[in-house]
Design a protein around this motif. Structure first.
Motif, PDB file in Angstrom:
ATOM      1  N   ARG A   9     -11.884  25.763  12.458  1.00 55.50           N
ATOM      2  CA  ARG A   9     -10.938  26.525  13.267  1.00 55.50           C
ATOM      3  C   ARG A   9      -9.695  26.789  12.414  1.00 55.50           C
ATOM      4  O   ARG A   9      -9.224  25.894  11.701  1.00 55.50           O
ATOM      5  CB  ARG A   9     -10.537  25.738  14.509  1.00 55.50           C
ATOM      6  CG  ARG A   9     -11.691  25.457  15.444  1.00 55.50           C
ATOM      7  CD  ARG A   9     -11.203  24.570  16.600  1.00 55.50           C
ATOM      8  NE  ARG A   9     -12.308  24.125  17.403  1.00 55.50           N
ATOM      9  CZ  ARG A   9     -12.815  24.812  18.427  1.00 55.50           C
ATOM     10  NH1 ARG A   9     -12.306  25.983  18.755  1.00 55.50           N
ATOM     11  NH2 ARG A   9     -13.820  24.329  19.119  1.00 55.50           N
ATOM     12  N   TYR A  11      -6.543  27.045  13.118  1.00 55.55           N
ATOM     13  CA  TYR A  11      -5.359  26.223  13.356  1.00 55.55           C
ATOM     14  C   TYR A  11      -5.500  24.792  12.826  1.00 55.55           C
ATOM     15  O   TYR A  11      -4.521  24.038  12.789  1.00 55.55           O
ATOM     16  CB  TYR A  11      -4.964  26.230  14.833  1.00 55.55           C
ATOM     17  CG  TYR A  11      -5.892  25.506  15.770  1.00 55.55           C
ATOM     18  CD1 TYR A  11      -5.753  24.146  16.014  1.00 55.55           C
ATOM     19  CD2 TYR A  11      -6.904  26.196  16.440  1.00 55.55           C
ATOM     20  CE1 TYR A  11      -6.593  23.482  16.885  1.00 55.55           C
ATOM     21  CE2 TYR A  11      -7.742  25.545  17.326  1.00 55.55           C
ATOM     22  CZ  TYR A  11      -7.579  24.196  17.543  1.00 55.55           C
ATOM     23  OH  TYR A  11      -8.413  23.545  18.419  1.00 55.55           O
ATOM     24  N   LYS A  12      -6.693  24.409  12.383  1.00 52.91           N
ATOM     25  CA  LYS A  12      -6.915  23.081  11.816  1.00 52.91           C
ATOM     26  C   LYS A  12      -6.758  23.071  10.289  1.00 52.91           C
ATOM     27  O   LYS A  12      -6.818  22.018   9.662  1.00 52.91           O
ATOM     28  CB  LYS A  12      -8.309  22.571  12.183  1.00 52.91           C
ATOM     29  CG  LYS A  12      -8.445  22.175  13.639  1.00 52.91           C
ATOM     30  CD  LYS A  12      -7.584  20.969  13.905  1.00 52.91           C
ATOM     31  CE  LYS A  12      -7.992  20.199  15.113  1.00 52.91           C
ATOM     32  NZ  LYS A  12      -7.292  18.917  15.198  1.00 52.91           N
ATOM     33  N   GLU A  15      -3.985  20.721   8.735  1.00 47.42           N
ATOM     34  CA  GLU A  15      -4.341  19.300   8.847  1.00 47.42           C
ATOM     35  C   GLU A  15      -5.397  18.913   7.813  1.00 47.42           C
ATOM     36  O   GLU A  15      -5.317  17.849   7.199  1.00 47.42           O
ATOM     37  CB  GLU A  15      -4.875  18.986  10.246  1.00 47.42           C
ATOM     38  CG  GLU A  15      -3.847  19.019  11.338  1.00 47.42           C
ATOM     39  CD  GLU A  15      -4.466  18.737  12.690  1.00 47.42           C
ATOM     40  OE1 GLU A  15      -5.127  17.686  12.842  1.00 47.42           O
ATOM     41  OE2 GLU A  15      -4.301  19.582  13.597  1.00 47.42           O
ATOM     42  N   LYS A  58     -12.564  32.344  12.005  1.00 47.84           N
ATOM     43  CA  LYS A  58     -12.641  30.987  11.460  1.00 47.84           C
ATOM     44  C   LYS A  58     -12.020  31.011  10.072  1.00 47.84           C
ATOM     45  O   LYS A  58     -11.661  32.061   9.548  1.00 47.84           O
ATOM     46  CB  LYS A  58     -14.105  30.516  11.339  1.00 47.84           C
ATOM     47  CG  LYS A  58     -14.887  30.481  12.624  1.00 47.84           C
ATOM     48  CD  LYS A  58     -14.492  29.330  13.489  1.00 47.84           C
ATOM     49  CE  LYS A  58     -15.353  29.313  14.750  1.00 47.84           C
ATOM     50  NZ  LYS A  58     -15.096  28.181  15.561  1.00 47.84           N
ATOM     51  N   ALA A  81     -10.570  18.104  11.193  1.00 53.40           N
ATOM     52  CA  ALA A  81     -10.993  19.346  11.846  1.00 53.40           C
ATOM     53  C   ALA A  81     -11.614  19.122  13.227  1.00 53.40           C
ATOM     54  O   ALA A  81     -11.799  20.073  13.971  1.00 53.40           O
ATOM     55  CB  ALA A  81     -11.988  20.088  10.954  1.00 53.40           C
ATOM     56  N   HIS A  82     -11.896  17.896  13.577  1.00 53.42           N
ATOM     57  CA  HIS A  82     -12.619  17.590  14.817  1.00 53.42           C
ATOM     58  C   HIS A  82     -11.755  17.790  16.057  1.00 53.42           C
ATOM     59  O   HIS A  82     -10.616  17.322  16.117  1.00 53.42           O
ATOM     60  CB  HIS A  82     -13.088  16.133  14.769  1.00 53.42           C
ATOM     61  CG  HIS A  82     -13.840  15.710  15.974  1.00 53.42           C
ATOM     62  ND1 HIS A  82     -13.230  15.059  17.023  1.00 53.42           N
ATOM     63  CD2 HIS A  82     -15.133  15.852  16.326  1.00 53.42           C
ATOM     64  CE1 HIS A  82     -14.120  14.807  17.957  1.00 53.42           C
ATOM     65  NE2 HIS A  82     -15.281  15.284  17.553  1.00 53.42           N
ATOM     66  N   THR A  83     -12.302  18.516  17.054  1.00 54.84           N
ATOM     67  CA  THR A  83     -11.671  18.603  18.376  1.00 54.84           C
ATOM     68  C   THR A  83     -12.630  18.094  19.448  1.00 54.84           C
ATOM     69  O   THR A  83     -12.219  17.815  20.560  1.00 54.84           O
ATOM     70  CB  THR A  83     -11.274  20.050  18.745  1.00 54.84           C
ATOM     71  OG1 THR A  83     -12.453  20.823  18.959  1.00 54.84           O
ATOM     72  CG2 THR A  83     -10.400  20.684  17.693  1.00 54.84           C
ATOM     73  N   GLY A  84     -13.921  18.035  19.111  1.00 56.85           N
ATOM     74  CA  GLY A  84     -14.921  17.603  20.075  1.00 56.85           C
ATOM     75  C   GLY A  84     -15.475  18.727  20.929  1.00 56.85           C
ATOM     76  O   GLY A  84     -16.282  18.494  21.824  1.00 56.85           O
ATOM     77  N   LYS A  85     -15.060  19.951  20.655  1.00 52.12           N
ATOM     78  CA  LYS A  85     -15.511  21.091  21.439  1.00 52.12           C
ATOM     79  C   LYS A  85     -16.439  21.962  20.603  1.00 52.12           C
ATOM     80  O   LYS A  85     -16.382  21.954  19.367  1.00 52.12           O
ATOM     81  CB  LYS A  85     -14.313  21.924  21.905  1.00 52.12           C
ATOM     82  CG  LYS A  85     -13.387  21.144  22.809  1.00 52.12           C
ATOM     83  CD  LYS A  85     -12.197  21.977  23.207  1.00 52.12           C
ATOM     84  CE  LYS A  85     -11.271  21.134  24.076  1.00 52.12           C
ATOM     85  NZ  LYS A  85      -9.994  21.792  24.294  1.00 52.12           N
ATOM     86  N   ASP A  88     -16.232  23.740  16.532  1.00 50.92           N
ATOM     87  CA  ASP A  88     -15.459  23.011  15.525  1.00 50.92           C
ATOM     88  C   ASP A  88     -15.840  23.426  14.111  1.00 50.92           C
ATOM     89  O   ASP A  88     -15.028  23.351  13.208  1.00 50.92           O
ATOM     90  CB  ASP A  88     -15.648  21.504  15.674  1.00 50.92           C
ATOM     91  CG  ASP A  88     -14.693  20.890  16.685  1.00 50.92           C
ATOM     92  OD1 ASP A  88     -13.814  21.609  17.191  1.00 50.92           O
ATOM     93  OD2 ASP A  88     -14.832  19.688  16.963  1.00 50.92           O
TER      94      ASP A  88
END
Length: 112
Positions: A9, A11-12, A15, A58, A81-85, A88
């Protein structure tokens, strides 16, 4: 040497970059890409009309690391990068046969 390509994503990205730099991995290429996987796009609404967006924006991050650093780099990317949705992203790992720095002609580890 291995090339790690991560589709994440947008926005990740910051990070993930910070996590990799803090782990001592420098030098990366970032591209804006569009695509879809299991999420199969999404439905948007504009001025009361619904429409389908098949290709979602992406970011593709590419880094080349020594074989011994691959697992650590992948773990850093996963954690950041993990959001769990759904959506990802994915990580692809490929062998690199040879690297050549254009400016100096250095090869392989010296070129990274």
């Amino acid at each position: 040497m291995q090339k790690i390509e991560a589709i994440i994503r947008a926005y990740k990205l910051e990070e993930v970059k910070i996590a990799l730099v803090n782990a001592g991995i420098v030098g990366m290429t970032v591209s804006e890409v569009r695509g879809f996987g299991r999420q199969k796009g999404q439905t948007e609404q504009y001025r009361g009309t619904k429409y389908r967006v098949d290709f979602l924006p992406k970011v593709k991050l590419e880094v080349v690391v020594e074989n011994g650093l691959v697992d650590m780099a992948v773990e850093k990317i996963l954690a950041a990068a993990h959001t769990g949705k759904i959506g990802d992203g994915k990580i692809f790992i490929s062998p690199i046969e040879q690297i050549v720095r254009i400016r100096t002609g250095e090869r392989n580890l010296e070129a990274v």
